[in-house]
Write a protein that holds these residues in place. Sequence first.
Motif, PDB file in Angstrom:
ATOM      1  N   SER A  50      -5.192 -17.372   7.491  1.00 40.00           N
ATOM      2  CA  SER A  50      -4.460 -17.852   6.030  1.00 40.00           C
ATOM      3  C   SER A  50      -3.991 -19.443   6.177  1.00 40.00           C
ATOM      4  O   SER A  50      -3.369 -20.000   7.165  1.00 40.00           O
ATOM      5  CB  SER A  50      -3.389 -16.876   5.987  1.00 40.00           C
ATOM      6  N   TYR A  51      -4.476 -20.256   5.190  1.00 42.53           N
ATOM      7  CA  TYR A  51      -4.133 -21.725   5.138  1.00 42.53           C
ATOM      8  C   TYR A  51      -4.270 -22.062   3.964  1.00 42.53           C
ATOM      9  O   TYR A  51      -4.639 -21.753   3.034  1.00 42.53           O
ATOM     10  CB  TYR A  51      -5.376 -22.330   6.064  1.00 42.53           C
ATOM     11  N   GLY A  97      -9.483 -11.985  -5.694  1.00 38.26           N
ATOM     12  CA  GLY A  97      -8.085 -11.222  -5.013  1.00 38.26           C
ATOM     13  C   GLY A  97      -8.475  -9.999  -4.375  1.00 38.26           C
ATOM     14  O   GLY A  97      -7.766  -9.647  -3.252  1.00 38.26           O
ATOM     15  N   ALA A  98      -9.531  -9.156  -4.749  1.00 35.58           N
ATOM     16  CA  ALA A  98      -9.756  -7.950  -4.029  1.00 35.58           C
ATOM     17  C   ALA A  98     -10.334  -8.039  -2.794  1.00 35.58           C
ATOM     18  O   ALA A  98     -10.088  -7.428  -1.711  1.00 35.58           O
ATOM     19  CB  ALA A  98     -10.691  -6.961  -4.932  1.00 35.58           C
ATOM     20  N   GLN A 116      -6.180  -5.793   4.760  1.00 32.48           N
ATOM     21  CA  GLN A 116      -5.867  -4.606   5.261  1.00 32.48           C
ATOM     22  C   GLN A 116      -6.702  -4.214   6.718  1.00 32.48           C
ATOM     23  O   GLN A 116      -6.359  -3.345   7.381  1.00 32.48           O
ATOM     24  CB  GLN A 116      -6.203  -3.647   4.134  1.00 32.48           C
ATOM     25  N   GLU A 117      -7.776  -4.762   6.644  1.00 27.30           N
ATOM     26  CA  GLU A 117      -8.849  -4.494   7.754  1.00 27.30           C
ATOM     27  C   GLU A 117      -8.571  -5.493   9.128  1.00 27.30           C
ATOM     28  O   GLU A 117      -9.204  -5.301   9.980  1.00 27.30           O
ATOM     29  CB  GLU A 117     -10.208  -4.759   7.281  1.00 27.30           C
ATOM     30  N   ILE A 126      -0.393 -18.541  -0.257  1.00 27.36           N
ATOM     31  CA  ILE A 126      -0.059 -18.264   1.075  1.00 27.36           C
ATOM     32  C   ILE A 126       1.117 -17.143   0.909  1.00 27.36           C
ATOM     33  O   ILE A 126       1.223 -16.427   1.954  1.00 27.36           O
ATOM     34  CB  ILE A 126       0.379 -19.456   1.683  1.00 27.36           C
ATOM     35  N   LYS A 127       1.964 -17.392   0.094  1.00 34.43           N
ATOM     36  CA  LYS A 127       2.990 -16.627  -0.026  1.00 34.43           C
ATOM     37  C   LYS A 127       2.737 -15.237  -0.229  1.00 34.43           C
ATOM     38  O   LYS A 127       3.160 -14.103   0.175  1.00 34.43           O
ATOM     39  CB  LYS A 127       4.101 -16.902  -1.151  1.00 34.43           C
ATOM     40  N   ARG A 128       1.752 -14.923  -1.029  1.00 35.26           N
ATOM     41  CA  ARG A 128       1.066 -13.811  -1.444  1.00 35.26           C
ATOM     42  C   ARG A 128       0.411 -13.004  -0.416  1.00 35.26           C
ATOM     43  O   ARG A 128       0.635 -11.778  -0.145  1.00 35.26           O
ATOM     44  CB  ARG A 128       0.153 -13.817  -2.626  1.00 35.26           C
ATOM     45  N   GLU A 129      -0.341 -13.865   0.394  1.00 34.29           N
ATOM     46  CA  GLU A 129      -0.932 -13.171   1.451  1.00 34.29           C
ATOM     47  C   GLU A 129      -0.250 -12.886   2.619  1.00 34.29           C
ATOM     48  O   GLU A 129      -0.303 -11.924   3.287  1.00 34.29           O
ATOM     49  CB  GLU A 129      -2.099 -14.377   2.148  1.00 34.29           C
ATOM     50  N   VAL A 130       0.708 -13.786   3.012  1.00 32.31           N
ATOM     51  CA  VAL A 130       1.835 -13.259   4.158  1.00 32.31           C
ATOM     52  C   VAL A 130       2.823 -11.808   3.502  1.00 32.31           C
ATOM     53  O   VAL A 130       2.986 -11.142   4.356  1.00 32.31           O
ATOM     54  CB  VAL A 130       2.787 -14.460   4.202  1.00 32.31           C
ATOM     55  N   GLU A 131       2.989 -11.795   2.190  1.00 32.56           N
ATOM     56  CA  GLU A 131       3.757 -10.732   1.848  1.00 32.56           C
ATOM     57  C   GLU A 131       2.917  -9.553   1.871  1.00 32.56           C
ATOM     58  O   GLU A 131       3.556  -8.558   2.400  1.00 32.56           O
ATOM     59  CB  GLU A 131       4.011 -10.926   0.369  1.00 32.56           C
ATOM     60  N   ARG A 132       1.502  -9.476   1.445  1.00 31.23           N
ATOM     61  CA  ARG A 132       0.917  -8.430   1.526  1.00 31.23           C
ATOM     62  C   ARG A 132       0.369  -8.029   3.139  1.00 31.23           C
ATOM     63  O   ARG A 132       0.478  -6.962   3.541  1.00 31.23           O
ATOM     64  CB  ARG A 132      -0.591  -8.810   1.233  1.00 31.23           C
ATOM     65  N   THR A 133       0.538  -9.022   4.093  1.00 26.93           N
ATOM     66  CA  THR A 133       0.174  -8.801   5.500  1.00 26.93           C
ATOM     67  C   THR A 133       1.506  -8.161   6.042  1.00 26.93           C
ATOM     68  O   THR A 133       1.311  -7.104   6.873  1.00 26.93           O
ATOM     69  CB  THR A 133       0.029 -10.030   6.367  1.00 26.93           C
ATOM     70  N   VAL A 134       2.607  -8.557   5.743  1.00 27.01           N
ATOM     71  CA  VAL A 134       3.983  -7.941   6.207  1.00 27.01           C
ATOM     72  C   VAL A 134       4.126  -6.570   5.670  1.00 27.01           C
ATOM     73  O   VAL A 134       4.506  -5.476   6.321  1.00 27.01           O
ATOM     74  CB  VAL A 134       5.169  -8.824   5.838  1.00 27.01           C
ATOM     75  N   HIS A 135       3.889  -6.315   4.275  1.00 30.04           N
ATOM     76  CA  HIS A 135       3.691  -5.051   3.712  1.00 30.04           C
ATOM     77  C   HIS A 135       3.081  -4.162   4.525  1.00 30.04           C
ATOM     78  O   HIS A 135       3.164  -2.666   4.611  1.00 30.04           O
ATOM     79  CB  HIS A 135       3.360  -5.173   2.304  1.00 30.04           C
ATOM     80  N   GLN A 136       1.781  -4.501   5.002  1.00 28.55           N
ATOM     81  CA  GLN A 136       0.907  -3.747   5.700  1.00 28.55           C
ATOM     82  C   GLN A 136       1.255  -3.422   7.125  1.00 28.55           C
ATOM     83  O   GLN A 136       0.578  -2.613   7.809  1.00 28.55           O
ATOM     84  CB  GLN A 136      -0.648  -4.211   5.532  1.00 28.55           C
TER      85      GLN A 136
END
Length: 199
Positions: free
Chosen positions: A8-9, A45-46, A53-54, A72-82
């Motif tokens: 992520s960057y 986005g998908a 997820q993978e 970046i905020k969205r990517e980190v949030e999704r990562t933590v959520h998973q």
Amino acid sequence: MAHDVFVSYAHQDRTVANAVTATLEAHGIRCWIAPRDILPGSDWGAAIIDAIQEAKALVLIFSSNSNDSDQIKREVERTVHQGIAVIPFRIEDVLPNKTLEYFISTQHWLDALTPPLEDHMAHLAETITVLLEKKGGKDKPLAAVGWDHRHQTPPATTITRRKPATTTNGIQGICRGGALAKMADERSSGAFTSGWAGG
């Protein structure tokens, strides 16, 4: 393509992100990075969500650029959520904004403020390799790595650093044009400050 790590960057840090990706892959760590791994015609986005997820871990190239990036905020949030580990790789001496602090304030960091950057990338690769070997499967999140960004001095590590597999021109062999080497020179000359200022 199966992968181990999502990189992520912010787009301004693409040179560093590509260098990190090349170093990790030279150490046998499979990476997913946009836009390289997004199929033409697919939904952006998908593709990001599927790749997160993978992944077994997310490497965040942390700088003032990523700090201000909504993507970046969205990517980190999704990562933590998973429940997937976030590994901040800090290339600039900045504090996370409140949103990122919420998600990564308890994480341990890998600091890459002082040159040569290639040593820090090699250390990142060795650390992730050890963690992936310990993890084995995808059913458990990776443990936090590096050092606590709330401490002024990183603790000693038992991981042995070795020079990453690059060309004879070092980091310039990974980053065309030597842009990253120029960044390292700027840090060395005082253009970047070092040391964590968090309380």
